[in-house]
Design a protein around this motif. Structure first.
Motif, PDB file in Angstrom:
ATOM      1  N   GLN A 119      38.118  28.062  28.693  1.00  0.00           N
ATOM      2  CA  GLN A 119      37.925  28.519  30.287  1.00  0.00           C
ATOM      3  C   GLN A 119      38.657  30.094  30.183  1.00  0.00           C
ATOM      4  O   GLN A 119      39.750  30.264  29.615  1.00  0.00           O
ATOM      5  N   ALA A 120      37.944  31.134  30.526  1.00  0.00           N
ATOM      6  CA  ALA A 120      38.330  32.619  30.232  1.00  0.00           C
ATOM      7  C   ALA A 120      38.457  33.239  31.500  1.00  0.00           C
ATOM      8  O   ALA A 120      37.650  33.327  32.461  1.00  0.00           O
ATOM      9  N   ARG A 121      39.433  34.035  31.727  1.00  0.00           N
ATOM     10  CA  ARG A 121      39.846  34.995  32.724  1.00  0.00           C
ATOM     11  C   ARG A 121      39.062  36.183  32.591  1.00  0.00           C
ATOM     12  O   ARG A 121      39.004  37.021  31.423  1.00  0.00           O
ATOM     13  N   ALA A 122      38.059  36.748  33.294  1.00  0.00           N
ATOM     14  CA  ALA A 122      37.367  37.868  33.240  1.00  0.00           C
ATOM     15  C   ALA A 122      37.911  38.927  34.079  1.00  0.00           C
ATOM     16  O   ALA A 122      38.260  38.833  35.224  1.00  0.00           O
ATOM     17  N   ILE A 123      38.238  40.124  33.535  1.00  0.00           N
ATOM     18  CA  ILE A 123      38.873  41.242  34.397  1.00  0.00           C
ATOM     19  C   ILE A 123      37.902  41.733  35.156  1.00  0.00           C
ATOM     20  O   ILE A 123      38.282  42.216  36.485  1.00  0.00           O
ATOM     21  N   ASP A 124      36.707  41.987  35.073  1.00  0.00           N
ATOM     22  CA  ASP A 124      35.805  42.493  35.752  1.00  0.00           C
ATOM     23  C   ASP A 124      34.243  42.156  35.434  1.00  0.00           C
ATOM     24  O   ASP A 124      34.429  41.278  34.577  1.00  0.00           O
ATOM     25  N   ARG A 125      33.348  42.596  36.145  1.00  0.00           N
ATOM     26  CA  ARG A 125      31.898  42.197  36.025  1.00  0.00           C
ATOM     27  C   ARG A 125      31.477  42.334  34.582  1.00  0.00           C
ATOM     28  O   ARG A 125      30.727  41.552  34.077  1.00  0.00           O
ATOM     29  N   ASP A 126      31.485  43.619  34.034  1.00  0.00           N
ATOM     30  CA  ASP A 126      31.146  43.793  32.893  1.00  0.00           C
ATOM     31  C   ASP A 126      31.854  43.060  31.785  1.00  0.00           C
ATOM     32  O   ASP A 126      31.099  42.562  30.946  1.00  0.00           O
ATOM     33  N   HIS A 127      33.056  42.619  31.974  1.00  0.00           N
ATOM     34  CA  HIS A 127      33.784  41.925  31.013  1.00  0.00           C
ATOM     35  C   HIS A 127      33.044  40.347  31.086  1.00  0.00           C
ATOM     36  O   HIS A 127      32.959  39.568  29.937  1.00  0.00           O
ATOM     37  N   VAL A 128      32.533  39.896  32.337  1.00  0.00           N
ATOM     38  CA  VAL A 128      31.941  38.678  32.144  1.00  0.00           C
ATOM     39  C   VAL A 128      30.475  38.431  31.269  1.00  0.00           C
ATOM     40  O   VAL A 128      30.510  37.622  30.504  1.00  0.00           O
ATOM     41  N   TYR A 129      29.978  39.819  31.140  1.00  0.00           N
ATOM     42  CA  TYR A 129      28.725  39.656  30.333  1.00  0.00           C
ATOM     43  C   TYR A 129      29.296  39.745  28.875  1.00  0.00           C
ATOM     44  O   TYR A 129      28.619  38.921  28.066  1.00  0.00           O
ATOM     45  N   HIS A 130      30.419  40.337  28.311  1.00  0.00           N
ATOM     46  CA  HIS A 130      30.986  40.236  27.032  1.00  0.00           C
ATOM     47  C   HIS A 130      31.295  38.871  26.703  1.00  0.00           C
ATOM     48  O   HIS A 130      30.997  38.513  25.633  1.00  0.00           O
TER      49      HIS A 130
END
Length: 663
Positions: free
Chosen positions: A526-537
């Motif tokens: 389970q990962a914390r995403a900093i922003d929307r673009d980070h979600v894609y990465h």
């Protein structure tokens, strides 16, 4: 041709030999280049080489460096620096100028000469400081960022300094200055003693002879052209160049842009380095940013190395040995005075710990613009030639001593302040089914929830201060770097069921998730995403349980906004759920076509999916929300577009893979 080849070979072999040795000894590349310049200086003197003329060419490395620095700064980030940029930078330049001026007047210098000397020594070396900070990985620290802000202000301050210096002219030196000027005109190719004068005293100009208001308009127009051209012209230019499919043309285009911007800034009397920095900031969000960085970086490195060697080779050792004691005394005195001013500013602006010393020691030297200003003061009858020659030595020596100050910081100061270096990683003596990487504002809440339910997770954090504070409350957290495979193995990752990645560095999160998924395929990550673009990465490296850190709180605020506008709680809940379902489905749909290896604006599948999300999906969501607001949730149940439309590539099953409900 032979002379040029010999000179080129001499500089190259000096750098190739000296820099690896200096780096191996822990001295850094900058000191290696400086030493190389000193070693070859007798050979250059024997060959009658104009070192100052070479330095003019090499200074373009500083221009390129500031362009690359600008590429790393988004405009909003630069705007957020404005308080420190003006406070720290303005305070450093103003206080240092006044302090040096006061000391000079105590030693009997006229106030005009004292002020000019103060302006010269208020500046620091952008080339040495930024190169060393990047090389040592200190650029992102508070001390590194504060140093950059001061250096940027100094580059801006050079412009009013050049306008002020001629007003300080001394009548008794004017005749001498005119004689020197006539002599310099006779030797058209220039003498090393007057090499820097040509930068500002002659050449083409778009503002020469114009009234003040017209010159201001032309200057503002040039700045506007740089901003507009960077945001509008870059894309079509690179697309045109791409037709040839030749790598060298991309490199030539990148150089053309930097050289052209520097030329334009010079023609309107501004600093080329400042202009290219501005262009870099404009292009920071461009999809061609990485292309520009990779093309410019090799040229920047070579030219900076050449510049450092010319500084070493330009030391006048005959004059130095004749005035050894006073020159060393002046150099150490100036550096001590600057350290005192910088340290005081660091205290005022709350720069703490080792960063305070990094800031004070790193900017203690004089800068490459000092050469320019000193030659300019002589040409404008402000400082006598003999005194200027002495001060040139002080500038050069202070730059030579700067790497030693960074070594002092590395070896003696940083270890005493950096608790993370002094503290060894904790031995993890108990395994758990759950590992939490990072116990900050995100990981802390997860830890409390899981601990309350009896799962007792193993929590790892790299902030010793945070861990010491938690111990006071009886909270057990292990100190260590959760991105290290050996620490994860010690924490029992091979037997764990869940890894929660809650650290706050985007790149580290992605790399840790990639490592865990590749090496432990049965582990739920389970990962914390900093922003929307980070979600894609994160999606691209295989993670399917991704939580955007501000998403849930934003949904709650949106729901509260609906209620504040007069809707019932039931309607607000239904409208929020409708948005959440559409956004979740849209995120997964877009992530399926997102390619981290190419710029988003060149990914046609990605662009098509975004247009679909912002078009039909958004329209349908709007219709559903209006229906809920009008009739209530019972008559207009929110349904995600991916569950009703066959036009998307995301099926109902794919839209909700296991563990991805909060994507």
């Amino acid at each position: 041709m032979t002379d040029l080849l010999l000179l080129t070979f001499l500089f190259l072999i000096a750098g190739v030999v000296a820099v690896p040795i200096a780096s191996r000894l822990g001295l850094g590349s900058v000191l290696g280049y400086l030493i190389a310049g000193i070693v070859i200086s007798p050979v250059l003197a024997f060959l009658h080489v104009d070192v100052i003329a070479i330095q003019h060419i090499a200074e373009f490395g500083v221009v390129m460096m500031l362009f690359l620095v600008g590429l790393e700064l988004e405009p909003k980030l630069l705007w957020s620096m404005r308080a420190r940029l003006l406070g720290l930078g303005g305070g450093q330049v103003g206080l240092t100028t006044l302090a040096v001026m006061a000391v000079c007047m105590v030693f009997g210098q006229p106030w005009t000469v004292s002020l000019a000397i103060g302006l010269v020594f208020a500046l620091s070396s952008t080339a040495i400081v930024l190169q060393t900070l990047n090389e040592k990985g200190l650029m992102k620290s508070d001390g590194g960022q504060s140093s950059f802000q001061v250096l940027l202000f100094q580059d801006i301050a050079v412009i009013p300094m050049l306008a002020l210096i001629p007003l300080l002219a001394m009548p008794e030196l004017i005749d001498v200055a005119s004689t020197v000027g006539e002599h310099a005109a006779d030797v058209a190719h220039g003498d090393a003693a007057h090499g820097h004068e040509g930068d500002h005293g002659s050449g083409m100009s778009l503002v020469a002879g114009l009234p003040g208001w017209q010159a201001a308009i032309v200057t503002l127009a040039a700045i506007g052209f740089v901003i507009l051209g960077g945001s509008v012209l870059t894309r079509p230019i690179f697309r045109f160049i791409a037709i040839a499919q030749l790598r060298e043309l991309f490199t030539a285009t990148a150089l053309m842009m930097v050289v052209g911007i520097a030329l334009l800034m010079s023609l309107v009397g501004l600093s080329p380095a400042l202009g290219t920095f501005l262009a870099g900031v404009v292009l920071a969000n461009s999809e061609y940013r990485h292309e520009l960085e990779s093309d410019i970086e090799p040229f920047k490195g070579l030219l900076l190395g050449l510049f450092f060697m010319t500084v070493g080779a330009g030391v006048n050792f005959a004059l130095l040995f004749d005035n050894l004691t006073i020159t060393i005394g002046l150099t150490l005195g100036v550096m001590a005075l600057k350290i005192a001013v910088l340290f005081a500013l660091a205290v005022v602006f709350n720069i703490r710990g080792s960063d305070r010393w990094l800031f004070a020691l790193g900017l203690a030297q004089a800068g490459e613009f000092g050469f320019v200003l000193l030659s300019f003061t002589v040409a404008n009858a402000v400082i006598p030639t003999a005194l200027a020659d002495q001060l040139l030595l002080v500038v050069a020596l202070s730059m030579l001593l700067t790497p030693a100050l960074f070594i002092l910081y590395d070896k003696l100061i940083a270890p005493r302040f950096d608790e993370a270096q002094a503290r060894e990683q904790d031995a993890i003596d108990e395994a758990s089914q759950v590992i939490i990487a990072g116990r900050g504002r995100v990981g802390g809440i997860i830890d409390r929830m899981l601990s309350a339910a009896g799962y007792n997770p193993t929590v790892i954090d790299f902030s010793s201060k945070q861990i010491d504070n938690l111990k006071k409350f009886g909270v057990r957290t292990y100190f260590g770097d959760a991105t290290r495979p050996d620490l994860l193995a010690a924490a029992g990752i091979a037997e764990a069921k869940l890894l929660v990645v809650a650290i706050d560095d985007k790149e580290q999160i992605t790399e840790l998730v990639r490592y865990a998924l590749q090496n432990y395929p049965n582990l739920h990550v389970q990962a914390r995403a900093i922003d929307r673009d980070h979600v894609y990465h994160l999606y691209a490296v295989g993670c399917r349980d991704i939580i955007r850190e501000t998403y849930d709180s934003s949904l709650r605020m949106g729901r509260s906004a609906f209620e504040a506008l007069g809707l019932s709680r039931e309607q607000a809940d239904a409208m929020t759920e409708a948005f959440q379902e559409m956004d979740r489905a849209a995120m997964i749909s877009v992530a399926d076509v997102y390619d981290v290896t190419i710029p988003p604006t060149e990914n046609e599948a990605y662009l098509a999916r975004i247009r679909e999300v912002l078009g039909p999906w958004q329209d349908e969501l709007g219709a559903k929300m209006k229906a809920i607001a009008k009739t209530g949730p019972s008559k207009a149940s929110p349904v995600a577009p991916s569950e009703t439309e066959d036009t998307t590539s995301t099926s109902k099953t794919k839209a909700k893979p296991a563990g991805s409900k909060d994507l």
